[in-house]
Design a protein around this motif. Sequence first.
Motif, short mmCIF file in Angstrom:
data_model
loop_
_atom_site.label_atom_id
_atom_site.label_comp_id
_atom_site.label_asym_id
_atom_site.label_seq_id
_atom_site.Cartn_x
_atom_site.Cartn_y
_atom_site.Cartn_z
N HIS A 35 -75.49 17.33 -16.08
CA HIS A 35 -76.03 17.77 -14.79
C HIS A 35 -77.45 18.33 -14.95
O HIS A 35 -78.31 18.09 -14.09
CB HIS A 35 -75.12 18.82 -14.16
N MET A 87 -76.98 22.84 -8.33
CA MET A 87 -75.91 22.28 -9.17
C MET A 87 -74.63 23.01 -8.82
O MET A 87 -74.57 24.23 -8.90
CB MET A 87 -76.21 22.46 -10.66
N THR A 91 -70.59 21.18 -3.73
CA THR A 91 -71.54 20.07 -3.57
C THR A 91 -71.55 19.60 -2.12
O THR A 91 -72.61 19.31 -1.56
CB THR A 91 -71.16 18.92 -4.52
N GLY A 93 -73.38 17.65 -8.53
CA GLY A 93 -72.26 18.40 -9.08
C GLY A 93 -70.97 17.63 -8.98
O GLY A 93 -70.96 16.41 -8.80
N GLY A 148 -73.77 13.14 -9.69
CA GLY A 148 -73.05 14.13 -10.47
C GLY A 148 -72.19 13.49 -11.53
O GLY A 148 -72.18 12.26 -11.69
#
Length: 325
Positions: free
Chosen positions: A136, A214, A221, A241, A260
């Motif tokens: 990430h 993140m 997310t 994420g 993600g």
Amino acid sequence: MKRSILIVAALAATFGATAHAQDKPTVAVVAKVGGIPWFNAMEQGIREQGEALGINAYMIGPTSADPALQVRAIEDLIARGVDVIGVVPNDRQVLEPVLKKARDQGIIVLTHESPESENVDYDFEMISAQQLGEEHAKLLADTTGCEGSYAVYVGGLSVPAHNAWADAAVNWLSEHCPEMRQASSRFGVAESVDDSRNTTLDLIRAHSDLAGIMSFGSQGTIGAARAVRERGMAGEIKVMGLFSPGQGRRLVHEGVITGGFQWNPLEAGKAFVALGNRLYEGGEIADGDDLPVLGTIELDGHTIFASKPLALNEETIDELAELGL
């Protein structure tokens, strides 16, 4: 006479071993919270693996991400006398006493997303914390050019795995993108769409240089992306994420979610059951073993690490969503 007694004892021992070998365990898994796509997929995996093995396997989903509700659920499972208890902890420390109680009564205890848990037989991770966090961080660096500030969301400030992923991401960025800074301390909002949305709106108002978010929690997310879309800033603020592909599919195609990395919660559900069944049958676990569902693993103490990352992006999201994830 002695010979007869020995024969009877041997027959009894053989019968007992055979009867145990024919026994099928009951495997019960306590999720963080019920009713959200991530744990719905995990529940599906639990059911499918239970059916495949011919054993009773099911999930309990508390109504909120409250550690006290998990304690209550585990106490109930102990009273029922289940053979294997699995849990995805909301707060490791809160659960330690009740997990010890379960083990003291001979119940096999497994955790997931909690490598620091102590009163367990094994914890298993579908991907290492360092790998997940760093993937990430690299995505954030690539998409922002290491410019601006960023925020980190976790499911809770005491959720072990989420914070380990966050630590790995922040450490990587500190080394490779030292000019980037965190807009604020991490937020424990990533198990709630509403909380993460509101937090994101607050961050946008307070930090004009906010470049990315993140989220190490499946709802964070989604909530962050909705806030960014509301403000008309899709693509300007990179949102990435863990998230359910089915839930985030449209947001990815709209360019609001950048992408993600995660693992398949359905496979994690299957792993709970397969691993619990293996241990119930007396199987052992060693570094380098090729285990059902998990594949070739690394064993660190009582933590099992698989390597099954899933990249979430425009190229993969439709296929993953159609699988029901």
